[in-house]
Design a protein around this motif. Structure first.
Motif, PDB file in Angstrom:
ATOM      1  N   ALA A 179      -0.746  73.055  75.811  1.00 17.21           N
ATOM      2  CA  ALA A 179      -0.038  74.194  75.223  1.00 17.21           C
ATOM      3  C   ALA A 179      -0.053  75.384  76.183  1.00 17.21           C
ATOM      4  O   ALA A 179       0.974  76.043  76.390  1.00 17.21           O
ATOM      5  CB  ALA A 179      -0.683  74.577  73.889  1.00 17.21           C
ATOM      6  N   CYS A 197      -5.097  68.948  74.399  1.00 23.73           N
ATOM      7  CA  CYS A 197      -3.993  69.540  73.621  1.00 23.73           C
ATOM      8  C   CYS A 197      -3.870  71.032  73.914  1.00 23.73           C
ATOM      9  O   CYS A 197      -2.770  71.553  74.111  1.00 23.73           O
ATOM     10  CB  CYS A 197      -4.226  69.321  72.124  1.00 23.73           C
ATOM     11  N   THR A 245       6.907  65.884  73.059  1.00 23.63           N
ATOM     12  CA  THR A 245       7.104  67.334  72.968  1.00 23.63           C
ATOM     13  C   THR A 245       8.360  67.772  73.717  1.00 23.63           C
ATOM     14  O   THR A 245       9.184  68.536  73.186  1.00 23.63           O
ATOM     15  CB  THR A 245       5.879  68.072  73.545  1.00 23.63           C
ATOM     16  N   VAL A 259       5.010  75.615  72.177  1.00 22.00           N
ATOM     17  CA  VAL A 259       3.580  75.615  71.850  1.00 22.00           C
ATOM     18  C   VAL A 259       3.349  75.037  70.446  1.00 22.00           C
ATOM     19  O   VAL A 259       2.411  74.251  70.223  1.00 22.00           O
ATOM     20  CB  VAL A 259       3.008  77.042  71.964  1.00 22.00           C
ATOM     21  N   ASP A 291       3.237  76.963  78.128  1.00 25.17           N
ATOM     22  CA  ASP A 291       3.591  78.377  77.942  1.00 25.17           C
ATOM     23  C   ASP A 291       3.682  79.090  79.287  1.00 25.17           C
ATOM     24  O   ASP A 291       4.613  79.866  79.527  1.00 25.17           O
ATOM     25  CB  ASP A 291       2.551  79.044  77.045  1.00 25.17           C
ATOM     26  N   VAL A 313       3.726  71.260  70.615  1.00 22.65           N
ATOM     27  CA  VAL A 313       2.550  70.599  71.203  1.00 22.65           C
ATOM     28  C   VAL A 313       1.500  70.356  70.122  1.00 22.65           C
ATOM     29  O   VAL A 313       0.894  69.274  70.046  1.00 22.65           O
ATOM     30  CB  VAL A 313       1.958  71.466  72.340  1.00 22.65           C
TER      31      VAL A 313
END
Length: 248
Positions: free
Chosen positions: A201, A197, A36, A157, A205, A160
């Protein structure tokens, strides 16, 4: 119920799974974060000159925005199949696909940020002798940061989530665990990998939001106009019940 029993019963929540597969979860999480981060970083490096090109040469704006939007519409399976002859079954295949998907968000937000810079600020900088390069780095980019960071947060995001698709070629981080678990309906692994997961995210953020607040302290400064507006609202809120009481 014993912890061994939750594995045998294939429960959704199972502490024994977390203890016995901790290293596997850690390795998958590290791979997920690495893919990512590299994808978003490369996407930003590619998107920035594209946005500058679209802004400085309006004739290129349409093709750049159209191409990046077209890339975003390509299904992930088709995207990986098109890139397969170039990269083979490697992490480069997944990263390149994710970079291409991130461009539509990053290019548009960088352009929106630069377009939001007041013309008065540019004129003032030019009047002080700023050249194009200094104007961009010292005036336009700082003022465009809120929109740029908003795009970066969305792209991160999204990446991800999209990284899990890399499980198609065995480079999906936590997506590999989800894919393997779904084939055997291994509930504890599906839930643990999916929750990780989501947490990744949210953490990414919040991290970028913190960076944005550090880089743009002026956006949190209250101006007299803002204070006046708040005061007006407060006064309005104070008088409303009184008015309601009078009507009643």
């Amino acid at each position: 119920m014993s912890t061994r029993g939750c594995l045998a019963a294939n429960d959704w929540i199972c502490g024994e799974y977390l203890r016995s597969r901790g290293q596997e979860l850690t390795d998958a999480t590290v791979q997920h974060v690495w893919i990512t981060a590299v994808s978003v970083a490369i996407g930003l490096l590619v998107a920035f000159p594209l946005a500058l090109l679209a802004r400085s040469r309006p004739v290129f704006a349409g093709p750049v925005l159209g191409l990046t939007t077209l890339l975003y519409t390509i299904p992930s399976l088709a995207m990986f199949s098109l890139l397969l002859p170039l990269f083979g079954l490697s992490a480069g295949l997944v990263i390149t696909g994710l970079v291409l998907y991130s461009l539509t968000i990053l290019v548009r937000n960088i352009l929106a940020g630069l377009d939001s810079v007041p013309e008065e600020a540019r004129e003032a900088a030019r009047g002080m002798g700023y050249g194009p390069g200094r104007l961009l780095w010292e005036v336009e980019l700082p003022l465009a940061l809120p929109a740029l960071m908003a795009g970066l947060r969305i792209a991160t995001v999204s990446t991800v989530a999209l990284t899990t698709i890399g499980s198609i070629v065995g480079r999906g981080g936590l997506g590999n665990l989800i894919d393997d678990a779904l084939q055997n309906f291994f509930k504890a692994q599906v839930l643990a990998a999916s929750v990780l997961c989501v947490l990744l995210a949210v953490a990414a953020d919040l991290l970028l939001l913190g960076v944005q607040r550090l880089l743009t302290p002026w956006t949190r400064i209250r101006t007299p106009r803002d204070t006046g507006r708040k005061g007006d609202k407060t006064r309005t809120g104070d008088t409303a019940p009184a008015s309601a009481g009078a009507v009643g």
